[in-house]
Design a protein around this motif. Sequence first.
Motif, PDB file in Angstrom:
ATOM      1  N   THR A   2       0.571  -1.030  -0.153  1.00 56.54           N
ATOM      2  CA  THR A   2       0.059  -0.290  -0.567  1.00 56.54           C
ATOM      3  C   THR A   2       0.566   0.995  -0.210  1.00 56.54           C
ATOM      4  N   ARG A  24      -3.044   3.863  -9.923  1.00 55.30           N
ATOM      5  CA  ARG A  24      -3.804   2.887 -10.369  1.00 55.30           C
ATOM      6  C   ARG A  24      -4.481   1.360 -11.524  1.00 55.30           C
ATOM      7  N   ASN A  27      -1.988  -1.047 -10.542  1.00 52.11           N
ATOM      8  CA  ASN A  27      -2.295  -2.201 -10.030  1.00 52.11           C
ATOM      9  C   ASN A  27      -1.371  -2.360  -8.579  1.00 52.11           C
ATOM     10  N   ASP A  29      -1.458  -0.380  -4.423  1.00 54.76           N
ATOM     11  CA  ASP A  29      -2.933  -0.328  -3.710  1.00 54.76           C
ATOM     12  C   ASP A  29      -2.413   1.940  -2.912  1.00 54.76           C
ATOM     13  N   GLU A  30      -3.434   2.169  -3.569  1.00 54.64           N
ATOM     14  CA  GLU A  30      -3.250   3.977  -2.777  1.00 54.64           C
ATOM     15  C   GLU A  30      -4.368   3.966  -1.758  1.00 54.64           C
TER      16      GLU A  30
END
Length: 348
Positions: A2, A24, A27, A29-30
């Motif tokens: 993340t 995004r 791929n 995670d934000e």
Amino acid sequence: MTVVNIVGARPQFIKAGPVSKALRQANIDELLVHTGQHYDPIMSQRVMEDIGLREPDINLGVGSGSHAVQTGRMIEGVEGLLRGIEAAAVIVYGDTNSTIASALAATKLHIPTAHVEAGLRSRNRRMPEEINRVVTDHVSEYLFAPTQTAMDNLTAEGLEGRSVLTGDVMFDAIRAVDIDHVPTAQWATGAFYLATIHRAENTDDPDLLGAIVESMSGLNDPVHLLAHPRLASRLAEFGIGSSGSLQIHEPLAYAEMIATLQRSSGLFTDSGGLQKEAFMLRVPCVTLRTETEWPETLEGGWNIVVAPGSALGEVMQRPISENQAKPFGDGRAAVRIVEHLSLALSEL
Ligand code: UD1
């Protein structure tokens, strides 16, 4: 993995838009965090919508205060948040109190910090933004420089080993605006100039602010001054309002601002971002400051630095030479930042 993407003030929503999209697409995670530094809808939600930045996952709701109070609350808020999650990295933008606070909180928790728009220097230590830039660059692990000048500044401070020249994410953002189809502000008719003033150095001294306003109100064409909340409150406090050619308005959202800037005959500003946007659109700019962090914009005379409060009658009439210079990259800065960051994190 993340990645925590932290924004707080208007220019950061604009800069984070392309980076969030690139995360995004890769791929990754934000977790999108808003410190709450800017909270008025016109400074916050509308800009985010315009730029296509999604609703933040967390808003720390910090709000206004003195530098110490605002920055202190943010450090506490970001630290609390980061303690509760497994963050691979934190991304911060530009030079605001949200930037320095997040960089300090993350670095002290040994979470690598990436600084987007690293290496800018005005060499004016009286600007709070300059302190924020210098400290953020020196504590951050990954420094993403928008221009060669910024790279040179980082090299001069011994930071080249952590620095990468990526281009400017604000160029990515402006290229995404469908400029010919966005309506301009309704008052944007005939010949007019646009103006913005918000730096503490220009707004907080009543004599100087009075002189700046007077220098614009005497011009032949209308000057539309878009009042940031700091300016609006100082104007009210000092009893200054629209007069002569000067007309005061609310700020515009991002896309409308870009379309209106393109329609204008010139810009008077103390904003860093707008100096660049004027250059990208080839609109003449007068910077009401004693220096600029963006010397690339001076090329060909498109931007000129003029002491705030001095006469502006002739200054828009200066000769300007066409040039094809593209000092802000190729519109792929955000993709490059995300590629570099994910590679660096995978090697840890
Ligand atoms: C901040 C950044 C500056 C950036 C600018 C963009 C710092 C030190 N400065 O300056 O680098 O160019 O954002 O806009 O971080 N206010 C409102 N509503 C809001 C936000 C602010 O009314 O939504 C008022 C506050 O009460 C405060 C004043 O505006 O008194 C200034 O806000 P602040 O966040 O302290 O700094 P900015 O001038 O916006």
